[in-house]
Design an enzyme around this catalytic site. Structure first.
Site, PDB file in Angstrom:
ATOM      1  CB  THR A  32      -0.917   0.030   1.234  1.00  0.00           C
ATOM      2  OG1 THR A  32      -0.110  -0.191   2.404  1.00  0.00           O
ATOM      3  CG2 THR A  32      -1.983  -1.050   1.163  1.00  0.00           C
ATOM      4  CB  SER A  64      28.781  -6.811   6.423  1.00  0.00           C
ATOM      5  OG  SER A  64      27.839  -7.682   7.033  1.00  0.00           O
ATOM      6  CB  SER A 122      12.804  -3.919   6.767  1.00  0.00           C
ATOM      7  OG  SER A 122      11.641  -3.975   5.993  1.00  0.00           O
ATOM      8  CD  GLU A 156      15.915  -0.325   0.690  1.00  0.00           C
ATOM      9  OE1 GLU A 156      15.676  -1.321  -0.030  1.00  0.00           O
ATOM     10  OE2 GLU A 156      15.545  -0.223   1.879  1.00  0.00           O
ATOM     11  CG  ASP A 168      10.105  -1.890   4.487  1.00  0.00           C
ATOM     12  OD1 ASP A 168       8.989  -2.162   4.943  1.00  0.00           O
ATOM     13  OD2 ASP A 168      10.643  -2.534   3.578  1.00  0.00           O
TER      14      ASP A 168
END
Length: 379
Positions: A32, A64, A122, A156, A168
């Protein structure tokens, strides 16, 4: 190994600060956000950290703990499409800051994630938000939380090429402990809606189906394009402007049956979000269970983003007494949430595991979640 110890091992210096950002679960309101609609997410207790230190040479080094390689580049050389893999999200966050005139310099950044990967919770939004906070925090120009969310979304969208909405990132930045975040994705207005399952004898059960997420980016983009094309045909700014009462007329104006299904999901999902938020405000979260299940049916049949493992988890949880269950996140794998009586958590979890074993699926990971705080600086 502590974050500081890991940072020293990776970069040979001490971190100047550590920021944390949570994963998120969307209680209801899927697909949505890019239709200017409504969503109702919470932040998870599962989070990642970004440890950071400034560099004098205008270079960035990204590391990471989940991946052995270190990405290194000049800050000025970062541009969309140039950074592969996991590093693209952090690089994109830095690029968005530079592109919009934020005065940041070189950085060493280390990510350590406690968010299960590949689950649709997320991680990407969390790492983008934490990176924006770290870079601007060290260089003295930290934006307001809603602006951090927008910059992370831009990373993103424009750098990584993932056409996500802003739900998110908003959940990561704006969520509160003990609350669900009611988000109007057009105005970006938010409301902290009470959501304390334990106070009502309830638990929010999360099932990480461990199903590999299939064709996520291409399929996600296809669905977004379908919605935008439908809005164009219907002469509205976005599908948010189609009401439930006006849905039959809207569907009759759309020639493609697939597009009709997509539109039906978005319009009815917006209505479900509004009804769920109203129930939470009234202190009646138990009554939202059927709305969760209706959301899943719509996502499965009309938006077609479910997979067999997800459907198995939903069916098993409902059979074991869950009040409602649904896929959460963009779909094509990932997690299921179920609203259950606290005394039924063990039975629901067992039922899901048994159903997965009977169908030869990989054993799922089952846990409960509470609404938690959004991103912030730890040290």
């Amino acid at each position: 190994m502590s974050a500081a110890t890991e940072f020293r091992a990776a970069f040979g210096t001490e971190p100047e600060g550590v920021w944390t950002a949570p994963g998120r679960i969307n209680l209801i309101g899927e697909h949505t956000d890019y239709n200017d609609g409504f969503a109702l997410p919470i932040a998870l207790p599962h989070a990642l950290t970004v440890s950071a230190a400034r560099r004098p040479d205008a270079r960035v080094r990204l590391r990471s703990r989940e991946f052995p390689d270190v990405f290194e580049a000049r800050l000025a050389d970062l541009s969309p499409g140039t950074v592969p893999g996991w590093a693209a999200y952090q690089a994109g966050a830095l690029w968005a800051l530079v592109d919009e005139g934020h005065r940041i310099g070189g950085l060493d950044l280390l990510v350590e994630s406690g968010i299960p990967t590949g689950t649709g919770l997320s991680t990407s939004a969390a790492v983008c938000c934490a990176t924006v906070l770290a870079a601007t925090g060290l260089y003295g120009s930290e934006p307001p939380p809603a602006e951090v969310a927008r910059l992370a979304q831009r990373a993103e969208n424009d750098f990584v090429g993932m056409p996500c909405g802003i739900m998110d990132q908003s959940a990561v930045m704006l969520a509160d402990e003990g609350r669900a975040l009611f988000l109007d994705c057009r105005s970006l207005e938010t409301e902290q809606v009470p959501f304390d399952p334990a106070a009502h004898g309830l638990s929010l059960l999360v099932v990480d189906t461990r199903a590999p997420r299939r064709l996520v980016e291409g399929a996600y983009g296809e669905r977004r394009r379908s919605c935008e094309e439908a809005a164009r045909i219907l002469g509205v700014r976005a599908l948010r402007d189609v009401s439930v009462g006006g849905l039959p007329r809207a569907l009759a104006a759309l020639p493609d049956p697939v597009v009709r299904r997509r539109v039906r999901h978005v319009v009815t999902e917006n209505a479900r979000v509004l009804e769920t938020a109203a129930l939470f405000r009234a202190g009646r979260p138990r009554a939202a269970g059927p709305l969760f299940t209706a959301s899943h049916v719509s996502l499965r049949d009309d938006f077609e983003v479910s997979v067999p493992e997800v459907d198995t988890a939903v069916s098993a949880a409902l059979s074991a007494g869950a009040l409602g269950a649904r896929i959460t996140g963009g779909g094509f794998g990932g997690c299921v949430i179920a609203l259950v009586e606290s005394g039924a958590v063990m039975d629901c979890g067992k039922a899901v595991r048994v159903a997965f074993a009977e169908r030869g699926h990989t054993e799922p990971v089952v846990f409960t979640a509470l609404p938690s705080a959004g991103a912030r600086r730890l040290s």
